[in-house]
Design a protein around this motif. Structure first.
Motif, PDB file in Angstrom:
ATOM      1  N   GLN A 150      15.975  40.701  -2.408  1.00 44.39           N
ATOM      2  CA  GLN A 150      15.041  41.143  -1.375  1.00 44.39           C
ATOM      3  C   GLN A 150      15.393  42.561  -0.952  1.00 44.39           C
ATOM      4  O   GLN A 150      16.528  42.837  -0.564  1.00 44.39           O
ATOM      5  CB  GLN A 150      15.075  40.207  -0.164  1.00 44.39           C
ATOM      6  CG  GLN A 150      14.265  40.688   1.024  1.00 44.39           C
ATOM      7  CD  GLN A 150      12.772  40.809   0.721  1.00 44.39           C
ATOM      8  OE1 GLN A 150      12.184  39.897   0.156  1.00 44.39           O
ATOM      9  NE2 GLN A 150      12.183  41.934   1.082  1.00 44.39           N
ATOM     10  N   GLU A 151      14.429  43.448  -1.025  1.00 40.68           N
ATOM     11  CA  GLU A 151      14.611  44.822  -0.565  1.00 40.68           C
ATOM     12  C   GLU A 151      14.665  44.838   0.962  1.00 40.68           C
ATOM     13  O   GLU A 151      14.077  43.988   1.634  1.00 40.68           O
ATOM     14  CB  GLU A 151      13.446  45.682  -1.053  1.00 40.68           C
ATOM     15  CG  GLU A 151      13.664  47.182  -0.930  1.00 40.68           C
ATOM     16  CD  GLU A 151      14.583  47.726  -2.002  1.00 40.68           C
ATOM     17  OE1 GLU A 151      15.418  48.582  -1.652  1.00 40.68           O
ATOM     18  OE2 GLU A 151      14.487  47.304  -3.166  1.00 40.68           O
ATOM     19  N   GLU A 152      15.375  45.816   1.519  1.00 37.43           N
ATOM     20  CA  GLU A 152      15.405  45.998   2.977  1.00 37.43           C
ATOM     21  C   GLU A 152      14.123  46.707   3.394  1.00 37.43           C
ATOM     22  O   GLU A 152      13.934  47.891   3.133  1.00 37.43           O
ATOM     23  CB  GLU A 152      16.627  46.820   3.382  1.00 37.43           C
ATOM     24  CG  GLU A 152      16.786  46.950   4.884  1.00 37.43           C
ATOM     25  CD  GLU A 152      18.015  47.767   5.272  1.00 37.43           C
ATOM     26  OE1 GLU A 152      18.512  47.576   6.400  1.00 37.43           O
ATOM     27  OE2 GLU A 152      18.463  48.602   4.454  1.00 37.43           O
ATOM     28  N   THR A 153      13.228  45.970   4.039  1.00 34.73           N
ATOM     29  CA  THR A 153      11.926  46.517   4.426  1.00 34.73           C
ATOM     30  C   THR A 153      11.723  46.570   5.927  1.00 34.73           C
ATOM     31  O   THR A 153      10.802  47.234   6.403  1.00 34.73           O
ATOM     32  CB  THR A 153      10.797  45.674   3.806  1.00 34.73           C
ATOM     33  OG1 THR A 153      10.952  44.307   4.207  1.00 34.73           O
ATOM     34  CG2 THR A 153      10.820  45.764   2.283  1.00 34.73           C
ATOM     35  N   GLU A 154      12.543  45.861   6.674  1.00 35.39           N
ATOM     36  CA  GLU A 154      12.449  45.874   8.134  1.00 35.39           C
ATOM     37  C   GLU A 154      13.849  45.765   8.714  1.00 35.39           C
ATOM     38  O   GLU A 154      14.790  45.369   8.024  1.00 35.39           O
ATOM     39  CB  GLU A 154      11.581  44.709   8.638  1.00 35.39           C
ATOM     40  CG  GLU A 154      12.116  43.335   8.257  1.00 35.39           C
ATOM     41  CD  GLU A 154      11.163  42.211   8.618  1.00 35.39           C
ATOM     42  OE1 GLU A 154       9.953  42.359   8.363  1.00 35.39           O
ATOM     43  OE2 GLU A 154      11.636  41.192   9.168  1.00 35.39           O
ATOM     44  N   LYS A 160      20.340  54.355   2.512  1.00 36.43           N
ATOM     45  CA  LYS A 160      19.988  54.076   1.123  1.00 36.43           C
ATOM     46  C   LYS A 160      20.768  54.993   0.188  1.00 36.43           C
ATOM     47  O   LYS A 160      21.015  56.157   0.505  1.00 36.43           O
ATOM     48  CB  LYS A 160      18.486  54.297   0.897  1.00 36.43           C
ATOM     49  CG  LYS A 160      17.600  53.247   1.535  1.00 36.43           C
ATOM     50  CD  LYS A 160      17.536  51.996   0.671  1.00 36.43           C
ATOM     51  CE  LYS A 160      16.474  51.026   1.204  1.00 36.43           C
ATOM     52  NZ  LYS A 160      16.320  49.856   0.323  1.00 36.43           N
TER      53      LYS A 160
END
Length: 275
Positions: free
Chosen positions: A224-228, A179
């Protein structure tokens, strides 16, 4: 004809200049990940990416005159001119980047355009070499950039912006960078955003189409956020590393389905329906 020759002299081949730096960073990433069992380069996958990339470079060279001719034709077609100032560069880059977003979005929504893009998503790995996977038929999408070519901005500016926008996408194809600062992630496309785009997780499908600015995705609801952890590749995986197959298997399937169609309406659905 003189304008065409002058244009080719004025435009710097940024992709050619950047090639040594690109290969150096690919080599560094390869070395850095060589002992990582989850992220290391797959030899066959790397060969396929390089093979596709080399073919794309050859096709780029063969079609350069046609591309340049189209840009100049559009520029001469309109009666207005935008002054060659710093803000013309800003307008040109924003225009190119938005057209890239639109072309990218449609390529995921309509099958005939997906056939020009599916090659890029064919790898089940994500590393800097994945950026080489540019379809050999992607030049068809040049029509999406007509608004920029017809804007009255000088062709040297728009073509340079086009090259810079393309080069920006190289560094997005990596898992080494996690990030970045929040302000940067809010404005610009980052590796985290692009990992989402390459993921076939349900939450990640058809998200993050931006190439330089993620603002388009935030504005149009495709962010879309990177969550997985992303799972890379196609929802219908390809099992071949043959570069010809990877470039043309979707076109082959389209031709097969069109031949079986029983009406023009069905043909239209095959070509312009979802992949």
């Amino acid at each position: 004809m003189l304008f065409l020759l002058q244009f080719e002299q004025d435009v710097q081949p940024l992709l050619l200049y950047a090639a040594p730096i690109i290969f150096i960073f690919v080599a560094l990433e390869y070395w850095f990940l060589r002992h990582d069992p989850h992220h290391h380069y797959d030899a066959d996958d790397l060969k396929a990416s390089v093979g596709i990339g080399v073919g794309a470079l050859v096709i780029n060279g063969l079609l350069k005159a046609l591309t340049v001719g189209l840009i100049l034709f559009c520029y001469e077609l309109v009666p207005w001119r935008i002054p060659n100032t710093w803000w013309a560069w800003v307008l040109g880059y924003l225009g190119i980047d938005f057209c890239n977003y639109l072309a990218h979005y449609i390529a995921h929504k309509q099958r005939i355009w997906w056939a020009t893009h599916v090659t890029h998503h064919s790898s089940e790995h994500l590393n800097l070499s994945t950026s080489f996977r540019n379809s050999w038929t992607q030049h068809i999408k040049i029509i999406f950039f007509l608004p920029v070519w017809l804007s009255g901005i000088h062709p040297v500016i728009t073509f340079m912006c086009y090259q810079i926008d393309l080069l920006y996408q190289f560094w997005l194809h990596t898992e080494v960078i996690t990030k970045l600062p929040r302000w940067f992630e809010y404005i610009f496309v980052t590796p985290s955003h692009h990992r989402v785009h390459h993921g076939k997780n349900d939450a990640y499908l058809d998200k993050n189409f931006g190439t330089t600015f993620i603002l388009w995705d935030r504005l149009f609801g495709t962010f879309q956020e990177e969550t997985e952890r992303p799972i890379y590749g196609l929802t219908k995986p390809v099992t071949s590393n043959n570069v010809v197959y990877l470039n043309f298997h979707e076109w082959r399937d389209i031709v097969r389905d069109v031949r079986k169609a029983k009406s023009w309406r069905e043909v239209t659905g095959i070509l312009f329906g979802p992949p």
